[in-house]
Design an enzyme around this catalytic site. Structure first.
Site: not given
Length: 223
Positions: A59-60, A81
């Site tokens: 995603d980052g 997370d």
């Protein structure tokens, strides 16, 4: 300008690709939670859990590649997370009752250190918990600035808990007389321990940074 046209040109943050990945992570997390204490579905649990963790690595990258970084995405990433790890640790506390206190302590340290670190980043004006000034703390600086170290530590930590979960139900495949799941637990245990120490360092450093902000505010107020 027509308000309808203006609205149509506004980006829909909810549908940013990184956020869609985040929603998928949340769904996988809850599927894993649902089956977590079912002895007949532990394979499904681990697949869903680890897939959710694996998507965290994408995603980052998607956000930076597509120019779709967002505060919603950052918070979604952080919460997923923490909540996913917390859910697994809670289940492990039920399965390994003699170690329940250890899992409680780990969960508290993990949540408290990240929450305080995120709060310190907010107070300091950083746009991300990874952008706070860490130059005075070499441990946290190296941990957050070196992507290889960060990924390895997080992956090793998750593999430890996932393998410990699997080990409760099965030893797994046997290679040369060594159980796969037990071997992964043994190999990754030091990673989990080191990451816990880093979490403690992070907690103390964040508290110190918040005290600095408090001190500056009180000093200015007296001037």
């Amino acid at each position: 300008m027509d308000s309808t046209k203006m609205a149509s040109t506004e980006p829909n943050v909810y549908l940013f690709v990184p956020n869609l990945i985040g929603y998928a992570r949340v769904i996988l997390m809850f599927v894993a939670f649902y089956f977590m204490t079912n002895p007949d579905m532990y394979h499904v649990t681990v697949v869903c859990y680890l897939l959710s963790q694996l998507l965290d690595a994408f995603d980052g990258h998607a956000a930076r590649l597509l120019g779709q970084t967002s505060k919603l995405g950052a918070m979604l990433d952080q919460l997923t997370d923490r909540c996913s790890t917390l859910g697994l640790v809670m289940a492990l506390g039920l399965l390994y009752r003699d170690w329940f206190f250890f899992f409680q302590c780990y969960a508290v340290l993990d949540i408290a250190s990240h929450w305080l670190h995120l709060t310190a980043a907010h107070y300091s004006g950083a746009t991300s918990h990874k952008q706070i000034d860490l130059s005075s703390n070499p441990v946290l600086y190296y941990y957050y600035q070196n992507r290889t170290v960060l990924f390895s530590m997080c992956a090793g930590n998750e593999l430890f808990f996932a393998s410990l979960y699997l080990l409760f139900f099965s030893e797994g495949p046997n290679f040369g007389g060594y159980s796969l799941f037990r071997s992964v637990v043994i190999v990754c245990a030091p990673v989990m321990a080191i990451k816990s120490v880093i979490s403690l360092v992070q907690l103390l450093a964040a508290a110190k940074n918040i005290v600095i902000v408090d001190t500056d505010e009180h000093t200015r107020a007296k001037q």
